[in-house]
Scaffold this motif. Structure first.
Motif, PDB file in Angstrom:
ATOM      1  N   VAL A  24      31.154  40.218 -65.676  1.00 55.70           N
ATOM      2  CA  VAL A  24      30.608  39.884 -64.351  1.00 55.70           C
ATOM      3  C   VAL A  24      29.084  39.881 -64.296  1.00 55.70           C
ATOM      4  CG1 VAL A  24      32.647  40.662 -63.099  1.00 55.70           C
ATOM      5  CG2 VAL A  24      30.792  42.279 -63.520  1.00 55.70           C
ATOM      6  N   ALA A  25      28.436  40.672 -65.132  1.00 54.91           N
ATOM      7  CA  ALA A  25      26.977  40.817 -65.042  1.00 54.91           C
ATOM      8  C   ALA A  25      26.238  39.546 -65.434  1.00 54.91           C
ATOM      9  CB  ALA A  25      26.499  41.974 -65.892  1.00 54.91           C
ATOM     10  N   ASN A  26      26.822  38.753 -66.291  1.00 54.79           N
ATOM     11  CA  ASN A  26      26.139  37.547 -66.744  1.00 54.79           C
ATOM     12  C   ASN A  26      26.502  36.311 -65.930  1.00 54.79           C
ATOM     13  OD1 ASN A  26      24.498  38.636 -68.818  1.00 54.79           O
ATOM     14  ND2 ASN A  26      26.331  38.904 -70.042  1.00 54.79           N
ATOM     15  N   ALA A  27      27.243  36.498 -64.853  1.00 54.43           N
ATOM     16  CA  ALA A  27      27.542  35.377 -63.962  1.00 54.43           C
ATOM     17  C   ALA A  27      26.235  34.877 -63.346  1.00 54.43           C
ATOM     18  CB  ALA A  27      28.512  35.808 -62.867  1.00 54.43           C
ATOM     19  N   GLU A  28      26.191  33.607 -63.061  1.00 57.71           N
ATOM     20  CA  GLU A  28      24.949  32.995 -62.560  1.00 57.71           C
ATOM     21  C   GLU A  28      24.401  33.702 -61.329  1.00 57.71           C
ATOM     22  OE1 GLU A  28      23.559  28.766 -60.685  1.00 57.71           O
ATOM     23  OE2 GLU A  28      25.036  28.730 -62.289  1.00 57.71           O
ATOM     24  N   LYS A  29      25.259  34.076 -60.416  1.00 58.47           N
ATOM     25  CA  LYS A  29      24.795  34.716 -59.180  1.00 58.47           C
ATOM     26  C   LYS A  29      25.248  36.172 -59.107  1.00 58.47           C
ATOM     27  CE  LYS A  29      24.382  30.474 -56.633  1.00 58.47           C
ATOM     28  NZ  LYS A  29      24.350  29.852 -55.352  1.00 58.47           N
ATOM     29  N   ALA A  30      25.181  36.850 -60.231  1.00 56.87           N
ATOM     30  CA  ALA A  30      25.582  38.256 -60.254  1.00 56.87           C
ATOM     31  C   ALA A  30      24.641  39.082 -59.384  1.00 56.87           C
ATOM     32  CB  ALA A  30      25.562  38.784 -61.689  1.00 56.87           C
ATOM     33  N   PRO A  31      25.188  39.924 -58.529  1.00 60.99           N
ATOM     34  CA  PRO A  31      24.333  40.812 -57.748  1.00 60.99           C
ATOM     35  C   PRO A  31      23.515  41.725 -58.659  1.00 60.99           C
ATOM     36  CG  PRO A  31      26.537  40.769 -56.823  1.00 60.99           C
ATOM     37  CD  PRO A  31      26.598  40.056 -58.149  1.00 60.99           C
ATOM     38  N   THR A  32      22.369  42.097 -58.195  1.00 64.49           N
ATOM     39  CA  THR A  32      21.463  42.948 -58.963  1.00 64.49           C
ATOM     40  C   THR A  32      22.148  44.227 -59.416  1.00 64.49           C
ATOM     41  OG1 THR A  32      19.581  42.066 -57.759  1.00 64.49           O
ATOM     42  CG2 THR A  32      19.247  44.149 -58.884  1.00 64.49           C
ATOM     43  N   GLN A  33      22.929  44.836 -58.550  1.00 65.09           N
ATOM     44  CA  GLN A  33      23.577  46.103 -58.907  1.00 65.09           C
ATOM     45  C   GLN A  33      24.486  45.939 -60.104  1.00 65.09           C
ATOM     46  OE1 GLN A  33      22.838  49.200 -57.457  1.00 65.09           O
ATOM     47  NE2 GLN A  33      23.866  49.782 -59.338  1.00 65.09           N
ATOM     48  N   TRP A  34      25.156  44.812 -60.236  1.00 63.96           N
ATOM     49  CA  TRP A  34      26.034  44.583 -61.386  1.00 63.96           C
ATOM     50  C   TRP A  34      25.218  44.568 -62.671  1.00 63.96           C
ATOM     51  CZ3 TRP A  34      29.818  40.099 -59.751  1.00 63.96           C
ATOM     52  CH2 TRP A  34      30.537  40.504 -58.619  1.00 63.96           C
TER      53      TRP A  34
END
Length: 81
Positions: A24-34
């Motif tokens: 999930v962290a490398n998704a284009e619009k990953a939230p900062t917290q991730w």
């Protein structure tokens, strides 16, 4: 991301936590917290270069976010830079 964080901080299931956070962290619009959680996992896993990359992404996205700067400082300390 929350599952990965729980696996990392409560169950200490490092392998599965890494899989969950990486996905999930490398998704284009990953939230900062991730990205922060993933960078923390990378730091503990000893992947300092990628942890630094993630910390710099956090800082680039949200320069006022103190956790990004703290993570970067931790990485640089461990890299002895």
């Amino acid at each position: 991301a929350v599952l990965g964080y729980v696996l990392m901080t409560r169950d200490w299931n490092w392998e599965e936590a890494g899989k969950q956070l990486r996905s999930v962290a490398n998704a284009e619009k990953a939230p900062t917290q991730w990205r922060i959680w993933y960078a923390q996992w990378l730091l503990v896993a000893g992947s300092l270069e990628e942890a630094e990359n993630q910390a710099r992404k956090v800082i680039g996205t949200e320069p006022g976010q103190p956790q990004g700067h703290s993570l970067l400082a931790s990485v640089l300390f461990l890299k002895r830079q």
